[in-house]
Design an enzyme around this catalytic site. Sequence first.
Site, PDB file in Angstrom:
ATOM      1  N   GLY A  18      -2.695  -3.200  -2.047  1.00  0.00           N
ATOM      2  CA  GLY A  18      -1.358  -3.806  -1.910  1.00  0.00           C
ATOM      3  C   GLY A  18      -1.268  -4.450  -0.306  1.00  0.00           C
ATOM      4  CB  THR A  43      -4.085   3.731  -7.869  1.00  0.00           C
ATOM      5  OG1 THR A  43      -4.793   2.810  -6.795  1.00  0.00           O
ATOM      6  CG2 THR A  43      -5.222   4.492  -8.540  1.00  0.00           C
ATOM      7  CB  SER A  87      -5.158   3.550   0.293  1.00  0.00           C
ATOM      8  OG  SER A  87      -4.947   2.075   0.414  1.00  0.00           O
ATOM      9  CB  SER A  88      -7.171   0.731  -4.263  1.00  0.00           C
ATOM     10  OG  SER A  88      -7.007   1.715  -5.440  1.00  0.00           O
ATOM     11  CG  ASN A 140      -1.965   5.320  -0.895  1.00  0.00           C
ATOM     12  OD1 ASN A 140      -1.881   6.673  -1.419  1.00  0.00           O
ATOM     13  ND2 ASN A 140      -2.113   4.583  -1.933  1.00  0.00           N
ATOM     14  CB  SER A 176      -0.841  -0.064   1.172  1.00  0.00           C
ATOM     15  OG  SER A 176      -1.741   1.362   1.323  1.00  0.00           O
ATOM     16  N   GLY A 177       0.536   2.038  -0.945  1.00  0.00           N
ATOM     17  CA  GLY A 177       1.260   3.360  -1.072  1.00  0.00           C
ATOM     18  C   GLY A 177       2.479   3.364  -2.007  1.00  0.00           C
ATOM     19  CD  GLU A 181      -4.058  -2.630   3.567  1.00  0.00           C
ATOM     20  OE1 GLU A 181      -4.793  -1.731   2.655  1.00  0.00           O
ATOM     21  OE2 GLU A 181      -4.888  -3.203   4.425  1.00  0.00           O
TER      22      GLU A 181
END
Length: 988
Positions: free
Chosen positions: A389, A106, A154-155, A151, A101-102, A391
Site C-alpha cells: 500500500g 492482504t 506488511s507485504s 502493520n 499500508s495496514g 507508504e
Amino acid sequence: MPIFQRGVGDMVLLEPLSENSFIQNLKNRFDHDEIYTYIGTVVISINPYQSLPIYTADKVEEYRNRNFYELNPHIYALADEAYRSLRDQDKDQCILITGESGAGKTEASKLVMSYVAAVCGKGQEVNKVKEQLLQSNPVLEAFGNAKTVRNDNSSRFGKYMDIEFDFKGDPLGGVISNYLLEKSRVVKQPRGERNFHIFYQLLSGASDDLLKRLKLERDVSKYNYLSLDSAVVSDLDDGANFRIIMDAMKTVCFMDNEVQSVLELVAAVMKLGNIEFKSESRVNGFDESRVEDNNGLYTHHFTVIQEICELLGIEQIVLERAFSSRTLEAKQEKVSTTLNVAQAYYARDALAKNLYSRLFSWLVTRINESIKVHWLFSKKVMGVLDIYGFEIFENNSFEQFIINYCNEKLQQIFIDLTLHEEQEEYIREGIEWKNIEYFNNAVICDLIENNNKGILAMLDDECLRPGTVTDETFLDKLNTVCAGHHHFESRHCTNSQFLTDHTLPHNCFRIQHYAGKVLYCVEGFVDKNNDLLYRDLSQAMYKARHPLIKLLFPEGDPSKMNLKRPPTAGFQFRASVGTLMKNLQTKNPNYIRCIKPNDKKAARIFTETLVRHQVRYLGLMENVRVRRAGYAFRQLYKPCLERYKMLCQQTWPHWRGPAREGVEMLLNSLQVPKEEFCYGCSKIFIRNPKTLFALEKKRRECLEVLAAVIQKIYRGWKQRKHFLLMKKSQVVVAAWYRRYSQQKKFQKIRICAIIVQQKKSIPNFPYSITTNYVFQIQKYFLDLKKKIPSMSPIDKTWPPQPYQFLEGTHKELGRIFHLWRCKKYRDQFTEQKKAIYEEKLDASTIFKDKKALYPGSVSQPFKGDYLEINQNPKYSKLKGLLEEKVILADVVHKINRANGKGTARLFLLTKKHFVLADLKSVQIKATVPLPDLASVAVSSQSDGFFALKIKEVNNVDFRVRVQVQKAFPNYVATCIVGTIVINPIWCV
C-alpha cells in the site's frame, strides 16, 4: 435494494450526499461491526483490527449465487459476483485491492481466494489444486512479509495471482507474479520494525536438531541482521507459524531436500551479517580488508565464515578473496583491485540482499511449477492483486518511492476504468451527460516515468553516465529538470520557491502524490537503483557445491560471462508494472478500497481525520457522484438480446432483424419504465440494479419452463424409442415361443402315438411299460427343476417325493444338491474369511454348550490386536521391546490374591510368550514363556474371568487371575489363536 440495519449500505443512496455525511455513515457502520460498504459495485473495506464472526461456512452459503445487492454489503458478494461472471459469462476478472499500508489488503485477498475455493467444484483433483493455491500464501508471506510500524504483517513485495478455471468454473491452477521485494530490509530495518518473518520463525519454531544442522542458535541477539527492539510481536506466534509453513511447503509439493536447501540459504543470510572485517596495510600503501581475526587465532566471526562456507558448499579461501578484492574487466583486459573495509561491508550486504531476493524469486518460480496448468486449452482467468500500500514514513527512501509509484499507477487505472472511461463511454454512446470534475493523477505518473524527463529515467542516466556519480548529483539534476513541475518540491530548485522551507532538508525532495505529500531522502537512491553485485561474488557463488546456489547465480558461469551492465532496479520495476497494467486492462475489474481507521492498530477506534484523508485521495466522493449520475449496467445489444430473448415471444427463438430493434421489442414487451434505461449507439444502458435483477429473475423462471419443455420432449422421445424397441423384441420373442410351443406339442403327440401303438400290440406290452417309466422319470426331473430350493445352505426344504419307485433317488439327489450348494457358498469366501470361519469352528469345538456367553460371540470376528499397537503412538515403546509378532493384545485386570483388588494391565500374547505390562507407563511387568504355562481355565458362567497357572519354578507357585475389560464374547474368540489350544483347568 435491501434495508440495512446500520446506516446506508450503498453510498449511492446516501442522502444528503456530502463528505461529512459520507464519513459519518462509515463511522456509524464501523461502530456496529459493519465494516463493508458499497459504492455501486465498489466495496469499501475498513480494517476492524479484530476477528469478526462474518466469515463462517454459513456466510459463504448465504452469499453463494445471490445477487450483488440482495444481502448486506460483504466482500463475499463481490467475490461471488466476479466468480459467477467468469463462470457464466466467460469474462476474465481481476480483483484490485488498494489502500495504504495496514488497511487490510492482504487479509482481503485471502478472503476472496478462500471464498472462491469454497464455492467452486469439488473432487479429489480440484480439492488438491484449491489447497495448493491457498497454501502458497503462507509460504510467500513468511518470506516476503515483515512487521512495520503500521502493520504487523506488511507485504514487502507485490503479488499478482492469476487463478485459471475450466469451462465448469473449477480451478485448474494459477500463476504468481512478484514485484520488487524490499531486499534492503534483509540488512537493515527501521526502528520498531523487523526483518522478514522467516528468520524469526526459523529460530523460534525449528527443532534443536534442525538448528544444529543449520549451525544456528535460538537467541535472536546473536545475529546482526535481526532487529532486537521488535523481535517479539504479541499477535504473531513465530513457532506455530513455522510449522504451518513447513506443512504448506509440503502441500505445494516442495521436496524434503528443497526445503532443506531453502533453510540452509536462510541460515547463511543470517550469518553473513556476523562477518566482520578489519583493515590491513599493503606494501603499495593501499588498505585491504580482511576477515577479522585475533592474533592469528580464529575468533567467533572467523568461525562464522567457515560455517557459511559449509552451508553453501563453497571453499573458504574463494569467499574470502571475493570479500577482499574486485576484478574489473573491459574488453580483453582484467584489472584486480583491493577492497577497503567499507567496500567489503558493502559487498557483504549486497551478497546477503541478492542471495535472499533471488531465493524469494526461486520460491515463486517453484510454486508456479506446482500450481501451473500443465495442458493447453481454453481457460478462464481471475486475477487477484495484493500489492504494497501507499507508504509515508518518517524516513522515506528508494523503496517507498517505487512503492508509491506503483500505487500511483493503480490509482490511475482506477481513474481510467471507473471515472474517466465511464464518462468517456457516455459521450461516445451519445448518452446525455454532465461532466463531473475529479483529480487525474496522470501528471504525477508522468513526472515519475516519463522516458526523457521522468525521475526514474534521470536516475538511470545518472547510474549509467561516466564520472563521479553520487546521490547529490542526482538531486542536482532533479532540481534542474523538475523545478517547474507543480508536484515536485526541492530546497534547491532553480526557481528557489522552497528556499526558506525548513521542513524540506537539503538532501531531500518532495512529491505531491494523490495520497498526499511525501518527503524522500536521496541517500542510497543511486546504489539501490544500481543494485550491483561484484562479479567476483557471483563467480564465487557459482563455484558452490550447494544444489540451489548455481541456479540463483547463473551470471557467475565463466563460460557465459556478459560484460553488459545489467538493467537497473527502477527500469525492471517500471517494465514489470507496465506489463501488470496491460494485464489488468484486459480483464473486468472489481475494486476493494481498503481504509485504515486508526494508526494505533486498535479495534473500535475511528479517527475521522485519518479516514477523511484516505477518502479524499482515493477519490471515493467523485466515484459516488459518477455512479449516482450514471447507469449501473451496460451491454452490447447482441449479447443482451441473446441473454434475454426468451422473455419475449417476438424475439424467441430467433430474431431476424437488427439487434437494437430486438432489444427495443424485448423491453417494450416487458413494460420496463423508460426512465430505467437508455439506448446508446452500440449498447443498452440500465440505470437501476433492481431492473437488472428483475430481468435476471424472469430469465431464471423462463429457463425453468424451457427446461421442463426440453425434459418433456426428451422423455417422450426416449419412451417412444423404448416402445418401438420393445415392440420389435416382442415380435421376435413371440415367433420363437410359437416355434418352441409347437415343437413341445409335437413331441407330446409323438410320444402318445407311440404308447397307443405299443398298447395295441400285446407282444410289445412290457416295452410300453418301460416307455411309461421313462416318461415319468423325465417328468420328475422337469418338475424338480421348477421346484428346486434356494442356494442358501441353511434352507432345509426339498420338494416332496412324487413317485414311490424314486424314493432312494429322491433322497440322494437332495443330499447331493445340499453338498453342491455348500461348496458353491464356500467358493465365495476370501482367504481372510476362511481363516475367520476356521477360528469360529475351533471355538465351537471348545466352547459350544460349555460356556454361557458363547452364543453371543459367534457373530463377532476375532480381532486379536484390540489395542492397535502398530498404529497407536502411545505403545511405540512397547512395540520396540517385543521382537515377536503380537497375536493378542488387550487390557485386563490382574487380581491380587491377597486382597482381591484388580489392577489394569496390558495383556499380550505371542507364539512364544505372554506378557503383562503397566497400562500407564507401558513398562513390561512380567514375561512368561508359553512352555512354563501349566494351564488356562475359564468358568462356564456369564463372566469374563480366566486364570493362568504357571508351572512351579523353584518351589514358587505363581498364579494370575485377570478379568477382560472388553466384552467376554470377544475374549472367547481369543482363546484359540492360530494352532494354540490350551487344556483348561480352574485355579482356585
